[in-house]
Design an enzyme around this catalytic site. Structure first.
Site, PDB file in Angstrom:
ATOM      1  N   GLU A 148       0.863  -1.187   0.000  1.00 54.12           N
ATOM      2  CA  GLU A 148       0.000   0.000   0.000  1.00 54.12           C
ATOM      3  C   GLU A 148       0.891   1.226   0.000  1.00 54.12           C
ATOM      4  OE1 GLU A 148      -2.975   0.196   3.118  1.00 54.12           O
ATOM      5  OE2 GLU A 148      -2.743   2.369   3.244  1.00 54.12           O
ATOM      6  N   GLU A 204      -2.048  11.439   3.127  1.00 52.73           N
ATOM      7  CA  GLU A 204      -3.037  11.304   4.186  1.00 52.73           C
ATOM      8  C   GLU A 204      -3.023  12.577   5.007  1.00 52.73           C
ATOM      9  OE1 GLU A 204      -3.830   7.250   6.203  1.00 52.73           O
ATOM     10  OE2 GLU A 204      -1.664   7.423   5.943  1.00 52.73           O
TER      11      GLU A 204
END
Length: 306
Positions: A184, A189
């Site tokens: 991932e 974020e």
């Protein structure tokens, strides 16, 4: 975004279940008549340095009329509250349920895609009881997948403690090997409880959840005040993270030793806005709903031939 298992995957830097240990490699015994050869250290891949020349291969500029859904030839929706096999909240105890409604994901008529988190009236059930929030999670699985290149998006995030928007990638083999073996890559974020910070992270086997290889950039001003361009430059055995053209993180196989580097195969893209959860944190009473993550564009580039 950390995730749970197989195809049901979560948001980025939160926790995830512990994967099953891998089978040991078979051991070959040395001949009794000759000494075992000394193992040779692996030769590291030479580190390439930029600047690189990039050729645009795909983009979504989100230029549709106001209220239009995302292009179904490019994006599919994940749906629901992330409950399966006794794991809920997309593996991170998130509070939103994802929909495919234009109230949660639609163009604004000004060249942006709005992914909007809204309060609900509790008529729908979630894993924790009446659903409190709705949002959207979009992915390019099976439509736009990439192995190496430059991936970027220009985004304006929502503000307020409890919001957790992300622009990220998952290995296309997640359905076969599960997470985190698939790998991932969290390109961006943001959590509203840390208003000036941006996170860039990789998760893989042995380094996931809070143990992912991660770095932050403190912009010094609230990230939500304006649009920013978030990108990675991804090559074999190397990923570099940028905000507005400024590099702030780099990762390579040496950074995850003794674990396996899980990023030399195809990935697909995801955009989502989570609410709450292990990384998003508590939703503050003063946090305003609805709010949107506005995405001006998403672009994929390949390196120009040498």
């Amino acid at each position: 975004m950390a995730l749970l298992v197989a195809v049901l995957v979560s948001g980025c830097a939160g926790g995830g279940p512990t994967p099953s240990p891998s089978a040991s490699e078979p051991t070959v015994a040395a001949s009794a008549s000759a000494p075992a050869p000394s193992p040779e250290a692996p030769t590291p891949t030479p580190r390439r340095t930029g600047p690189f020349e990039w050729v645009l291969t795909w983009s979504d500029e989100f230029d549709g009329p106001a209220g239009s859904p995302p292009d179904p030839a490019s994006w599919e929706f994940a749906l629901g509250d992330g409950s399966t096999n006794g794991i809920a909240g997309w593996g991170n105890a998130e509070r939103q349920t994802y929909t495919n409604l234009t109230t949660n994901a639609a163009t604004d008529g000004n060249g942006n895609l709005l992914i909007t988190a809204r309060k609900l009236d509790g008529a729908e059930s979630c894993y924790y009881g009446p659903c409190e929030y709705s949002s959207a999670r979009l992915l390019t699985r099976g439509m736009h997948e990439i192995q190496f290149g430059k991936i970027e998006a220009r985004i304006k995030v929502p503000s307020g403690a409890g919001y957790w928007p992300a622009f990220w990638m998952l290995g296309t083999n997640v359905g076969q090997v599960g997470w985190p073996k698939s790998g991932e890559i969290d390109i961006m974020e943001y959590v509203g409880r840390l208003p000036t910070m941006v996170f860039g992270t990789i998760h893989g086997p042995g380094y996931y959840g809070t143990s992912g290889d991660s770095q932050t950039l403190d912009l010094g001003l609230p990230v939500a005040d304006d649009f920013h361009t978030f990108s990675i430059e991804w090559q074999p055995d190397q990923i570099a993270w940028f905000v507005d053209g400024i590099q702030y993180h780099e990762a390579s196989p040496e950074d995850v030793v003794p674990n396996v580097w899980a990023f030399n195969h195809p990935f697909y893209l995801l955009l989502n806005v989570a609410v709450g959860g292990n990384f998003g944190g508590p939703i503050a009473a003063e946090t305003v709903f609805p709010q949107s993550m506005a995405v001006d564009y998403v672009r994929i580039y390949e390196e120009a031939p040498q």
